[in-house]
Design an enzyme around this catalytic site. Structure first.
Site, PDB file in Angstrom:
ATOM      1  N   ASP A 220       7.273   4.028  -6.046  1.00 52.89           N
ATOM      2  CA  ASP A 220       7.695   4.415  -4.965  1.00 52.89           C
ATOM      3  C   ASP A 220       9.211   4.775  -4.715  1.00 52.89           C
ATOM      4  O   ASP A 220       9.653   5.192  -3.640  1.00 52.89           O
ATOM      5  CB  ASP A 220       7.575   3.118  -3.915  1.00 52.89           C
ATOM      6  CG  ASP A 220       5.966   2.839  -3.565  1.00 52.89           C
ATOM      7  OD1 ASP A 220       5.495   3.571  -3.922  1.00 52.89           O
ATOM      8  OD2 ASP A 220       5.802   1.657  -2.947  1.00 52.89           O
ATOM      9  N   MET A 270       1.425   7.703  -1.691  1.00 54.31           N
ATOM     10  CA  MET A 270       1.849   6.321  -1.720  1.00 54.31           C
ATOM     11  C   MET A 270       3.454   6.144  -1.385  1.00 54.31           C
ATOM     12  O   MET A 270       4.114   7.229  -1.193  1.00 54.31           O
ATOM     13  CB  MET A 270       2.110   5.908  -3.273  1.00 54.31           C
ATOM     14  CG  MET A 270       0.667   5.309  -3.577  1.00 54.31           C
ATOM     15  SD  MET A 270       0.899   4.519  -5.280  1.00 54.31           S
ATOM     16  CE  MET A 270      -0.999   3.780  -5.078  1.00 54.31           C
TER      17      MET A 270
HETATM   18  O1  LIG Z   1      -3.192  -1.378  -4.954  1.00 50.88           O
HETATM   19  P1  LIG Z   1      -2.177  -1.851  -5.646  1.00 50.88           P
HETATM   20  O2  LIG Z   1      -2.390  -1.924  -7.084  1.00 50.88           O
HETATM   21  O3  LIG Z   1      -1.657  -3.357  -5.221  1.00 50.88           O
HETATM   22  O4  LIG Z   1      -1.028  -1.079  -5.436  1.00 50.88           O
HETATM   23  C1  LIG Z   1      -0.524  -0.121  -4.177  1.00 50.88           C
HETATM   24  C2  LIG Z   1       0.643  -0.250  -4.185  1.00 50.88           C
HETATM   25  O5  LIG Z   1       1.496  -0.066  -5.134  1.00 50.88           O
HETATM   26  C3  LIG Z   1       2.635   0.820  -4.989  1.00 50.88           C
HETATM   27  O6  LIG Z   1       2.122   2.055  -5.690  1.00 50.88           O
HETATM   28  C4  LIG Z   1       3.803   0.454  -5.495  1.00 50.88           C
HETATM   29  O7  LIG Z   1       3.657   0.333  -6.989  1.00 50.88           O
HETATM   30  C5  LIG Z   1       2.630   0.992  -3.712  1.00 50.88           C
HETATM   31  O8  LIG Z   1       2.904   2.480  -3.286  1.00 50.88           O
HETATM   32  C6  LIG Z   1       1.198   0.701  -3.069  1.00 50.88           C
HETATM   33  O9  LIG Z   1       1.255   0.036  -1.774  1.00 50.88           O
END
Ligand SMILES: O=P(O)(O)OC[C@H]1O[C@](O)(CO)[C@@H](O)[C@@H]1O
Ligand SMILES: Nc1ncnc2c1ncn2[C@@H]1O[C@H](COP(=O)(O)OP(=O)(O)OP(=O)(O)O)[C@@H](O)[C@H]1O
Ligand SMILES: [Mg+2]
Length: 479
Positions: A220, A270
């Site tokens: 991010d 994301m």
């Molecule tokens: O579904 P997970 O693995 O918790 O990851 C989602 C989150 O991780 C991120 O990619 C950050 O690493 C965010 O953009 C996203 O909301």
């Protein structure tokens, strides 16, 4: 030069407004540690290097845009191999852990830490911690050698596994102490680096000769970095790869939208609290008509709203592409859907699917109006942009990060994160990285470039704009 400092801050002031935000060293709390000549000077590959070692006093300036009379400003210790090291090869027992969400390049960083320790410093005891922080106390470890990690950079994900939550400081440091680990390499995002800072503090309180090095990971881009926003680290690894991959989704959305009357392609990318991926993917593509990010509030109805803009763009071009970051418009969703207020294991807010929501809203709006038949296609490449191997340029970047971390730990530095500051790799104290989350500054020139490229409305009234200008300090602008 005068020193002032405590556990977290080690600041050195010099002439003409020079400030060094230094990183801790093992000798800060374990005096009289023996030193040894750096084995790199006997390494055949590195014998071609004219100057093996960085000068101990080399620092990297945070500020590169200066005026004639500006103070010299904040500096960070330059990364790289030192003449003297604080560990002999046989003594080193290193471990590597990956935490948080996935990011392209995790395996490359793991590979290069292992290979750097082995080939540059003759270290062979390297443990992989399985499944993030909780792996320290609840799982078996994995022995890492150059052979084991040889091909892993070609794979997405992390061979060590990862997790959210499970940060139990005493159990983690007990495990480090019990296993005789003396170098800890921690790869992860803003949450992970906060966890690393607490581990470092506990280690220091116990007086252990253990170096803790953080390697910042964030797809991010929410660790204070330099892509717009006050400069610390230039950018995080894997970000370029993710933006590149996002192009494929945007291209598909564009092809679909262009091929049908009043076609609208919606792509969700994301970005939980910040819209860097959406912003860069938009600027990279030039096919995007509207980019929506968490930092820039928008509204749907009425004059200057999204529906009005969509209608206008469809009348002009017959098709359009909307890119929306996952954290955008969450206030609007909360109004129309029942807010869930759920969190993940690390305490991060779980977001509702804004892409799906906005797609329905747009479809409903135009169906209700009977004005215009639209054809909307929603593409959600969320995990596809982060579950891939890093591209060549990110691989090189990961190598430099990993090697900088290894040089720093072997030289006795601890409680630091590595990263390039204005192109030069440096050691940055944890407190600097953890001070706040990085966000797109919508009063900066980069966001203006997006608005100018898409020609979308800013969704801000003159009053709101003035308020933003007052609230967000203007910072060094990139480019
Ligand atoms: O579904 P997970 O693995 O918790 O990851 C989602 C989150 O991780 C991120 O990619 C950050 O690493 C965010 O953009 C996203 O909301
Ligand atoms: N303030 C904190 N103190 C100690 N540990 C923390 C803190 N915040 C997060 N952690 C731990 O760090 C790990 C990773 O945190 P998180 O899930 O927020 O991901 P992250 O490192 O921010 O990566 P990303 O958000 O980019 O996926 C988790 O194991 C979590 O328990
Ligand atoms: Mg995070």
């Amino acid at each position: 030069m005068g020193h002032s400092g405590n556990l977290q801050l080690k600041v050195v002031n010099g002439d003409a407004g020079y400030v060094l935000e230094d990183v801790p060293h093992l000798t800060d709390y374990i005096p009289d540690l023996p030193t040894y000549p750096n084995p790199l000077q006997f390494n055949a590959a590195y014998s071609v290097v004219k100057q093996y070692f960085v000068n101990v006093d080399d620092t990297v300036s945070q500020k590169i845009v200066v005026h004639k009379d500006s103070p010299r400003g904040t500096h960070f210790r330059r990364a790289g191999p030192r003449q003297k090291v604080y560990f002999v090869s046989d003594e080193v027992h290193a471990c590597i852990v990956t935490c948080g969400g996935l990011c392209p390049g995790l395996n490359t960083v793991i590979r290069e830490i292992v290979c750097g320790l082995y080939h540059m410093y003759g270290v062979s005891k390297i443990l992989g911690i399985d499944g993030g922080y909780r792996g320290f106390y609840s799982k078996n470890t994995i022995n890492l050698t150059p052979k084991v990690v040889n091909d892993i950079h070609k794979r997405g994900g992390t061979i060590l596994g990862t997790s959210r939550g499970g940060h139990d400081t005493s159990k983690i440091v007990d495990s480090i102490q019990d296993r005789g680990i003396n170098q800890v390499y921690i790869i992860g995002g803003d949450g992970t680096q906060k966890g690393a800072a607490v581990i470092y503090e506990e280690i220091r309180q116990r007086g252990l000769k253990v170096a803790v090095a953080g390697i910042p990971k964030t797809i991010d881009n929410d660790i204070p970095v330099h892509i717009s926003g006050p400069a610390v680290i230039d950018k995080s690894f894997g970000f370029d790869t993710a933006v590149e991959e996002a192009q494929r989704a945007i291209n598909a959305a564009h092809v679909e939208a262009e091929s049908i009357e009043n076609g609208i392609g919606v792509v969700k990318l994301m970005g939980r609290y910040c819209g860097f991926i959406a912003m860069y993917a938009t600027l990279g593509s030039r096919d995007v008509d509207c980019c929506l990010i968490p930092e820039s509030p928008f509204y749907l109805e009425g004059e200057g709203g999204l529906y009005e803009f969509i209608e206008k763009r469809l009348k002009e071009n017959g098709h359009m592409v909307i890119v929306i970051a996952e954290g955008a418009g969450q206030d609007l969703l909360a109004e129309s859907l029942q807010s869930m207020n759920q969190q993940d294991a690390s305490g991060n807010k779980l977001l509702q699917d804004v892409g799906l929501w906005i797609s329905h809203k747009i479809k409903d709006h135009f169906a209700r109006l009977h004005k215009m038949a639209i054809n909307l296609k929603y593409i959600d490449p969320t995990y596809m942009i982060r579950a891939i191997p890093s591209n060549a340029s990110d691989n090189v970047y990961c190598t430099l990060l990993a090697q900088s971390a290894v040089h720093g730990a072997v030289a006795g530095y601890t409680g630091f994160t590595v990263g390039p500051v204005n192109g030069r790799h440096a050691y940055i104290p944890f407190n600097r990285i953890n001070e706040r989350q990085n966000q797109v500054v919508i009063t900066d020139r980069m966001w203006a470039r997006v608005l100018s490229s898409t020609n979308q409305p800013s969704f801000l009234s003159a009053n709101e704009l003035a308020k933003f200008k007052r609230e967000k300090p203007s910072c060094p602008v990139v480019g």
